[in-house]
Design an enzyme around this catalytic site. Structure first.
Site, PDB file in Angstrom:
ATOM      1  N   HIS A 185      33.245  33.330  79.567  1.00  0.00           N
ATOM      2  CA  HIS A 185      32.777  34.695  79.290  1.00  0.00           C
ATOM      3  C   HIS A 185      33.336  35.690  80.305  1.00  0.00           C
ATOM      4  CE1 HIS A 185      29.684  37.984  79.245  1.00  0.00           C
ATOM      5  NE2 HIS A 185      29.936  37.863  77.964  1.00  0.00           N
ATOM      6  N   ALA A 203      29.739  45.670  81.763  1.00  0.00           N
ATOM      7  CA  ALA A 203      31.121  46.130  81.940  1.00  0.00           C
ATOM      8  C   ALA A 203      31.865  46.244  80.613  1.00  0.00           C
ATOM      9  CB  ALA A 203      31.862  45.182  82.886  1.00  0.00           C
ATOM     10  N   CYS A 251      30.288  45.394  87.877  1.00  0.00           N
ATOM     11  CA  CYS A 251      30.556  44.161  88.597  1.00  0.00           C
ATOM     12  C   CYS A 251      30.453  42.991  87.631  1.00  0.00           C
ATOM     13  CB  CYS A 251      29.555  43.989  89.743  1.00  0.00           C
ATOM     14  SG  CYS A 251      29.743  42.452  90.653  1.00  0.00           S
ATOM     15  N   GLU A 253      30.865  47.376  77.870  1.00  0.00           N
ATOM     16  CA  GLU A 253      30.530  48.627  77.180  1.00  0.00           C
ATOM     17  C   GLU A 253      31.099  49.877  77.845  1.00  0.00           C
ATOM     18  OE1 GLU A 253      28.252  45.411  75.822  1.00  0.00           O
ATOM     19  OE2 GLU A 253      28.150  46.183  77.874  1.00  0.00           O
ATOM     20  N   ARG A 285      33.151  44.217  98.642  1.00  0.00           N
ATOM     21  CA  ARG A 285      33.998  45.205  97.987  1.00  0.00           C
ATOM     22  C   ARG A 285      33.247  46.500  97.672  1.00  0.00           C
ATOM     23  NH1 ARG A 285      35.639  40.439  97.815  1.00  0.00           N
ATOM     24  NH2 ARG A 285      37.811  39.836  97.524  1.00  0.00           N
TER      25      ARG A 285
END
Length: 158
Positions: free
Chosen positions: A90, A60, A82, A62, A129
């Protein structure tokens, strides 16, 4: 469990986006979630008469960099990924910085971006989701991107 009550078919069509070129930038860190997000996004883009290409990035973090590199080559972008909370901080950095960078690109770069990075505590929450028959965040993100493409076409840069 998702509390979503509407279905993907409840999204209204987006006028003025036929022929738009959309780049889907996906993180495949969690392949099962990525596949669900992609399925929803692709379906929504095609349903509205737009075309898409896909590019895969490692994570994510990048996604904004890839969108920045592709700016000017596409009408809009869908950011899909995700991030699941772990035992360290982190998670907070990846979520916060990727969201901030995407907002900077959208506002400062005047880019049409649909935000579909699912940020959750568990894999089960991610499924709720991402899956098309549940949260369909991929479809929602593509719809948001297309809505912004329509606005950009309505209000082109001067």
């Amino acid at each position: 469990m998702s509390t979503r009550t509407e279905t993907p078919t409840a999204r209204p069509p987006v006028d003025g986006v036929a022929g738009a070129r959309i780049l889907i930038v996906e993180s495949r860190y969690y392949p099962e979630i990525a596949d669900a997000l992609i399925a929803g996004a692709e379906r929504e883009i095609v349903r509205n008469g737009a075309a898409f290409e896909r590019v895969v990035v490692p994570g994510a973090f990048e996604i904004p960099g890839a969108i920045a590199l592709a700016a000017g080559r596409y009408d809009g972008f869908v950011a899909l990924g995700c991030v699941i909370r772990g035992e360290t901080s982190h998670y907070d950095y990846v979520c916060g910085e990727s969201a901030r960078a995407l907002m900077d690109l959208a506002v400062q770069g005047r880019l049409a971006i649909g935000y579909g990075i699912v940020t959750v505590n568990t894999f089960e929450q991610a499924e709720a989701r991402a899956l098309i028959d549940r949260g369909d965040k991929g479809g929602d993100s593509a719809h948001a991107c297309l809505a912004m493409v329509a606005l950009r076409r309505r209000w082109p840069p001067k």
